[in-house]
Design an enzyme around this catalytic site. Structure first.
Site, mmCIF file in Angstrom:
data_model
loop_
_atom_site.group_PDB
_atom_site.id
_atom_site.type_symbol
_atom_site.label_atom_id
_atom_site.label_comp_id
_atom_site.label_asym_id
_atom_site.label_seq_id
_atom_site.Cartn_x
_atom_site.Cartn_y
_atom_site.Cartn_z
ATOM 1 C CG HIS A 8 12.284 32.644 39.243
ATOM 2 N ND1 HIS A 8 13.665 32.195 38.853
ATOM 3 C CD2 HIS A 8 11.838 31.352 39.040
ATOM 4 C CE1 HIS A 8 13.708 30.944 38.682
ATOM 5 N NE2 HIS A 8 12.689 30.452 38.757
ATOM 6 C CB SER A 23 10.009 24.571 42.735
ATOM 7 O OG SER A 23 9.709 25.095 41.549
ATOM 8 C CB THR A 43 11.985 25.738 30.702
ATOM 9 O OG1 THR A 43 11.964 24.452 31.213
ATOM 10 C CG2 THR A 43 11.010 26.136 29.871
ATOM 11 C CE LYS A 91 2.059 31.059 31.214
ATOM 12 N NZ LYS A 91 1.717 29.579 31.174
ATOM 13 C CB CYS A 123 14.769 29.358 41.277
ATOM 14 S SG CYS A 123 14.894 27.959 40.050
ATOM 15 C CD GLU A 128 17.218 25.047 41.404
ATOM 16 O OE1 GLU A 128 16.550 23.867 41.449
ATOM 17 O OE2 GLU A 128 16.645 26.218 41.105
ATOM 18 C CG ASN A 160 15.397 28.239 34.703
ATOM 19 O OD1 ASN A 160 15.632 29.311 35.245
ATOM 20 N ND2 ASN A 160 14.359 27.409 35.126
ATOM 21 C CB SER A 205 5.785 23.974 38.432
ATOM 22 O OG SER A 205 6.767 25.077 38.564
HETATM 23 N N1 COA Z 1 2.008 29.185 19.067
HETATM 24 C C1 COA Z 1 2.030 30.120 20.276
HETATM 25 N N2 COA Z 1 1.939 29.599 21.564
HETATM 26 C C2 COA Z 1 1.816 28.044 21.895
HETATM 27 C C3 COA Z 1 1.767 27.302 20.607
HETATM 28 C C4 COA Z 1 2.030 27.895 19.159
HETATM 29 N N3 COA Z 1 1.813 26.997 18.062
HETATM 30 N N4 COA Z 1 1.679 26.204 20.964
HETATM 31 C C5 COA Z 1 1.602 26.057 22.361
HETATM 32 N N5 COA Z 1 1.840 27.556 22.656
HETATM 33 C C6 COA Z 1 1.506 27.778 24.093
HETATM 34 C C7 COA Z 1 0.701 27.155 24.945
HETATM 35 O O1 COA Z 1 -0.768 27.765 24.849
HETATM 36 C C8 COA Z 1 1.205 27.540 26.341
HETATM 37 O O2 COA Z 1 0.850 28.945 26.653
HETATM 38 P P1 COA Z 1 0.165 29.337 27.993
HETATM 39 O O3 COA Z 1 0.908 28.610 28.983
HETATM 40 O O4 COA Z 1 0.054 30.885 28.082
HETATM 41 O O5 COA Z 1 -1.190 28.842 27.704
HETATM 42 C C9 COA Z 1 2.752 27.607 26.023
HETATM 43 O O6 COA Z 1 2.956 27.631 24.611
HETATM 44 C C10 COA Z 1 3.330 26.096 26.510
HETATM 45 O O7 COA Z 1 2.698 25.186 26.124
HETATM 46 P P2 COA Z 1 2.186 23.882 26.934
HETATM 47 O O8 COA Z 1 1.359 22.845 26.263
HETATM 48 O O9 COA Z 1 1.716 24.226 28.385
HETATM 49 O O10 COA Z 1 3.779 23.296 27.094
HETATM 50 P P3 COA Z 1 4.229 22.045 27.766
HETATM 51 O O11 COA Z 1 3.476 21.227 28.285
HETATM 52 O O12 COA Z 1 5.353 21.505 27.034
HETATM 53 O O13 COA Z 1 5.118 22.764 29.062
HETATM 54 C C11 COA Z 1 6.066 23.825 30.551
HETATM 55 C C12 COA Z 1 5.633 23.801 29.204
HETATM 56 C C13 COA Z 1 6.636 25.396 30.851
HETATM 57 C C14 COA Z 1 5.193 23.626 31.617
HETATM 58 C C15 COA Z 1 7.422 22.964 30.567
HETATM 59 O O14 COA Z 1 8.406 23.280 29.816
HETATM 60 C C16 COA Z 1 7.986 22.745 32.037
HETATM 61 O O15 COA Z 1 7.518 21.920 32.887
HETATM 62 N N6 COA Z 1 9.028 23.480 32.380
HETATM 63 C C17 COA Z 1 9.722 23.777 33.567
HETATM 64 C C18 COA Z 1 8.926 24.785 34.129
HETATM 65 C C19 COA Z 1 9.719 25.200 35.541
HETATM 66 O O16 COA Z 1 10.975 25.407 35.268
HETATM 67 N N7 COA Z 1 9.299 25.081 36.707
HETATM 68 C C20 COA Z 1 10.084 25.779 37.803
HETATM 69 C C21 COA Z 1 9.068 26.584 38.312
HETATM 70 S S1 COA Z 1 9.570 28.256 38.330
#
Ligand code: COA
Length: 389
Positions: free
Chosen positions: A233, A307, A152, A242, A111, A79, A275, A201
């Site tokens: 994946h 996705s 990521t 998860k 992916c 991609e 990733n 996602s």
């Molecule tokens: N200690 C431990 N864990 C912590 C923490 C700390 N101090 N602070 C935050 N976290 C955890 C959160 O609780 C969360 O865990 P959970 O998802 O199990 O609840 C995780 O860290 C991520 O935190 P979040 O606030 O959701 O992060 P974010 O808003 O910055 O976004 C993604 C995270 C993954 C959604 C973002 O990086 C993203 O969009 N990545 C791309 C996703 C992708 O590749 N999608 C394609 C699909 S396959």
């Protein structure tokens, strides 16, 4: 006739950034990246690596003269392809010196593309048992500096030879696949960075897994206890966990423990690469196979998600003495020889991209230890060099 994965190669660029240091620079707690997201290091691609060179370097590791002769189909799953028309497979075909009487195409569905490639390869070998197919999953994941997706990102490629009588893993039947038109992650043609609705996602990934898993159980008559491990994946290593957790209560305690332990092992390489989109599931499989001795005949479940979205669940059976056909020492060396770059250096490298106005450029390829590199552009054509040829 058994058909499946006969060889697996892997390549990731020679630089990485430490996720603890990236967290500090982004003013977030390091545990968010290392535990919440589950990433320790992130591969950083120099401008001399793109999806073509990453794929070619991954394939170079596994291709011998017999493969050069027998591979008659190259499937380039990506991609982050480099051309809207010409497939990356044609460049890789030339860089590896493969038999001219081959098909070469690029496959795209986020992916999921390498999985589509593997299933097409299986069909091709079923019709042509003497053939071998080279399937590539190759990508550079770019969300942008200071974005929520930044933690990521990653870069790398997995190359697989699919053939009859495979030495690593036989692909089984009962695949279950699912398509639904959603906007959870996409990259418009004008953008070199992806757009993502991260939370949506994550939800869709889990929903797709639950749906295909339910149908798979009905179709195959198999359950969690029949899986030695399930590889996912991995856009980041917490994601598969998860999804796995949503089905674990279907299994007795010993099976739950086994699946969780093997899941952790299957994230070893991904945790230090980030990733790699199309190759991420197969990097997870490689992590499992190279970091644990599993019994011959073990069944491995594989969940592929791209996705947009397409998901698929399928399984494979490990072949006798499969570990003899892996390049465990080579991959350990690849990781050991990488060099850490600071967050500032990573930011500079991230911003260094190819000209988009058609001007020519020449790169210093001596700084990139990879065998196959991008040396620049000339007359709107990318210039590739195989340092061994
Ligand atoms: N200690 C431990 N864990 C912590 C923490 C700390 N101090 N602070 C935050 N976290 C955890 C959160 O609780 C969360 O865990 P959970 O998802 O199990 O609840 C995780 O860290 C991520 O935190 P979040 O606030 O959701 O992060 P974010 O808003 O910055 O976004 C993604 C995270 C993954 C959604 C973002 O990086 C993203 O969009 N990545 C791309 C996703 C992708 O590749 N999608 C394609 C699909 S396959």
């Amino acid at each position: 006739m058994k058909i499946g994965i006969d060889k697996i190669g892997f390549y990731t660029p020679h630089m990485f950034v430490d996720m603890n240091k990236l967290a500090v620079a982004r003013d977030v707690e390091p545990e968010k990246f290392t535990i919440g997201i589950g990433q320790s290091q992130m591969a950083v691609a120099p401008v001399t690596q793109d999806s073509v060179t990453l794929a070619a370097n991954a394939a170079l590791e596994i291709i011998d003269d017999e493969d050069r002769d027998k591979i008659d189909f190259v499937i380039f799953g990506s991609e982050s392809g480099i051309d809207h028309s010409k497939s990356g497979a044609v460049y890789v075909h030339r860089l590896l010196g493969l038999n001219p009487n081959a098909r070469a195409v690029e496959v795209k569905q986020a992916c999921y593309a390498a999985t589509a490639g593997i299933q097409m390869a299986k069909g091709h070998v079923a019709l042509n048992p003497e053939s071998k197919v080279l399937v590539l999953g190759t990508d550079i994941a770019r969300y942008g500096l200071n974005t929520s997706g930044e933690s990521t990102q990653g870069a790398g490629a997995v190359a697989m030879v699919i053939s009859a009588n495979p030495r690593i893993m036989e692909l089984e039947e009962h695949n279950v696949y699912l398509t639904n038109d959603i906007m959870d992650f996409w990259r418009p043609i004008y953008s070199d960075k992806a757009f993502v609705d991260g939370k949506f996602s994550n939800e869709q990934y889990i929903l797709f897994f639950n749906k295909v898993w339910e149908i798979y159980k009905e179709k195959s008559g198999l359950e969690l206890k029949d899986m030695e491990a399930i590889c996912f994946h991995l856009p980041y290593t917490k994601m598969g966990l998860k999804a796995l957790r949503t089905v674990l209560d279907e299994a007795p305690e010993d099976v739950r423990e086994r699946l969780l332990e093997n899941y952790q092992i299957s994230t070893t390489y991904n945790r230090n690469v980030g990733n790699i989109y199309t190759g991420a599931l197969y990097l997870s499989l490689l992590s499992l196979l190279e970091n644990k001795e599993l019994a011959d005949g073990s069944r491995i479940g594989l969940f592929s998600y791209g996705s947009g979205a397409v998901g698929e669940f399928f399984t494979g059976i490990l072949q006798p003495n499969y570990r003899e056909y892996l390049n465990i020492a080579g991959h350990q060396n690849l990781f050991k020889s990488r060099k850490e770059v600071s967050v500032e250096e990573y930011e500079t490298i991230f911003e260094e991209t190819l000209p988009v106005d058609g001007s020519d450029i020449e790169f210093d390829i001596s700084k990139d230890p990879a065998t196959i590199v991008l040396s620049g552009t000339l007359d709107n054509k990318r210039q590739y060099v195989n340092k061994n040829r």
